[in-house]
Design an enzyme around this catalytic site. Structure first.
Site, short mmCIF file in Angstrom:
data_model
loop_
_atom_site.label_atom_id
_atom_site.label_comp_id
_atom_site.label_asym_id
_atom_site.label_seq_id
_atom_site.Cartn_x
_atom_site.Cartn_y
_atom_site.Cartn_z
N ASP A 441 0.86 -1.18 0.00
CA ASP A 441 0.00 0.00 0.00
C ASP A 441 0.90 1.23 0.00
O ASP A 441 1.60 1.49 0.98
CB ASP A 441 -0.90 -0.04 1.25
CG ASP A 441 -1.92 1.10 1.28
OD1 ASP A 441 -1.73 2.09 0.56
OD2 ASP A 441 -2.90 0.97 2.04
N HIS A 442 0.85 1.98 -1.10
CA HIS A 442 1.78 3.12 -1.22
C HIS A 442 1.44 4.26 -0.28
O HIS A 442 2.24 5.20 -0.13
CB HIS A 442 1.79 3.63 -2.67
CG HIS A 442 3.12 4.11 -3.12
ND1 HIS A 442 4.10 4.53 -2.25
CD2 HIS A 442 3.66 4.25 -4.36
CE1 HIS A 442 5.17 4.91 -2.93
NE2 HIS A 442 4.93 4.75 -4.21
#
Length: 470
Positions: A441-442
């Site tokens: 998850d950036h």
């Protein structure tokens, strides 16, 4: 007269499907006798009887999806009919009071749902493995009397078939196999089991499906390709209801894919040293019955790498606008089962040594494939490993489990030509090689952190001695 209501399976689940009835009207049951097998979106559960008496009526047919609190069977216990029966409970939550599809967890107040004694006996059914009786005819089978001969003698019988098909009695097949046969419209009593002790396997059902010609439905045209009337060219359509594990999986991956901004990175590495380590461990008789697989070493490498990059097992708290860093790791292991994809997790896996980790992974995967995973085992995960290498696939781009920041995908481990050595010692040798992919998850993990994590995992697999430096 008692109405038995569908119990609350807990973990926020509010519905279940009736899979297999283990009783029929007229059967005598005791407390803790298994009444029915139900399927939630996370597990198969056998429901024991909290009452003793005679089965009066089955209120819900097999294959029907119902809400928690729905009456499913009436048991005649010789007392007056209940005006309002309580909802039985599997994990300690209270009865369902509203139509809300998701509701907050409740505590030990579930003890108010019924008499303390009956509740204790009900819960005990899930904590013991004591054998239970099934039906009255199984408890006390009838003994035939002496028959008197009459009429002309019958002709001599012909030769019996080598493997007679079962003509009655219990059919030996696991619940997933029974469900497959039901979906395919096959009668299990007509199928000869090839498993141990005559157990009908999934392969037996699939073989029967391919050798059974479908019967045309009167008044319904069957579309065909071309002009041939041969059944080989007929086009058939099957519709499968979206429910159970498939329904839960679809909702989870859709939510994850469109909520968390995914980034996937790849790395191909030489794991020859890991394969050699596994060979040595398999020779260690002092370690007991341990199933040594590459997944075990990968899992240990992941746990070590997560200790250096905790962002990969953090979570995003949208309500409070906070990033939650966790100290421990509940390691999820994706498992392909007859019911669909399940991701049970090992609670507190960060504290396990290699032998303990191997035992726990083996037990976790076996329980998932046998349909014995409990709802609590699939919740609370912080990081997941998925192994598509067992299907001969080199790599993939995995989707995050909702609420998790990272997932590692293992590819197939294969012999490939690999450049080893440096300078004048450089040469090409056959080595064990695999491709790893990590999705994260950036919002929570930067590219530098994700890259460092993946490099750490590969470093341990390339040279397991590097684990001493973590």
């Amino acid at each position: 007269m008692k109405n038995f209501l569908l119990p609350d399976p807990g973990e926020g689940l509010v519905e279940a499907e009736i899979v297999t009835w283990r009783v029929k009207p007229g059967d005598q049951v005791k407390i803790n006798d298994i009444l029915v097998e139900v399927e939630t979106s996370k597990s198969l559960v056998e429901l024991p009887s909290p009452f003793e008496g005679t089965i009066k009526e089955l209120l819900v047919p097999e294959g029907q999806l119902i809400d928690v609190g729905t009456p499913i069977v009436i048991i005649d216990d010789g007392e007056e009919p209940d005006e309002e029966a309580p909802v039985a409970n599997l994990v300690g939550s209270g009865p369902k009071k509203s139509e809300t599809r998701r509701r907050p967890r409740k505590g030990a107040a579930a003890a108010e749902a019924g008499p303390a004694e009956a509740h204790d006996q009900f819960v005990a059914a899930f904590q013991t493995a004591a054998p239970v009786s099934r039906r009255a005819d199984e408890q006390a089978p009838l003994r035939p009397g002496q028959a008197e001969p009459s009429g002309s003698p019958l002709p001599d019988p012909g030769p019996a078939p080598a493997e007679p098909a079962p003509t009655g009695g219990a059919v030996l097949a696991k619940p997933p196999v029974r469900k497959l046969a039901k979906d395919l419209g096959l009668d299990l009593t007509t199928i000869t089991g090839t498993g141990e002790g005559g157990v009908i396997t999934r392969a037996d059902v699939e073989q029967a499906a391919t050798t059974t010609s479908p019967e045309p439905v009167e008044g319904q045209a069957t579309p065909v390709l071309g002009t041939s009337t041969s059944s080989v060219h007929e086009l058939f359509e099957e519709r499968i209801p979206i429910k159970g594990v498939r329904k839960a999986t679809a909702a989870a991956v859709t939510s994850s894919a469109f909520t968390a901004p995914h980034v996937t990175e790849w790395l191909t590495c030489d794991v020859t040293a890991t394969m050699e380590l596994l060979d040595r461990l398999k020779q260690r008789r002092d370690l007991g019955e341990v199933r040594w697989t590459p997944l075990v070493v990968v899992a240990k490498a992941v746990l070590l790498a997560l200790g250096r990059t905790p962002e990969l097992h953090s979570s995003w708290d949208e309500a409070n606008r906070e990033i939650v860093l966790r100290r421990g790791v509940n390691l999820g292991i994706a498992a392909a089962t007859p019911r669909g994809l399940l991701v049970p997790n090992l609670k507190g896996a960060h504290a396990d040594d290699l032998v303990t980790l191997a035992h726990r992974i083996d037990k976790l995967v076996k329980a998932a494939k046998e349909g014995k995973t409990q709802p609590a085992d699939t919740s609370g995960g912080t990081f997941t490993i998925t192994n598509i290498g067992v299907f001969g696939i080199d790599g993939g781009t995995p989707i995050l489990n909702p609420g998790e920041a990272g997932i590692l995908c293992m590819g197939a481990i294969q012999r490939r030509p690999w450049v080893v050595g440096t300078g004048a010692e450089e040469r090409i040798e056959p080595r064990w090689v695999t491709t790893l992919a990590v999705s994260f998850d950036h919002r929570l993990v930067d590219g530098e952190q994700g890259s460092r994590f993946l490099a750490d995992v590969a470093r341990v697999l390339t040279d397991p001695a590097q684990a001493l430096l973590f």
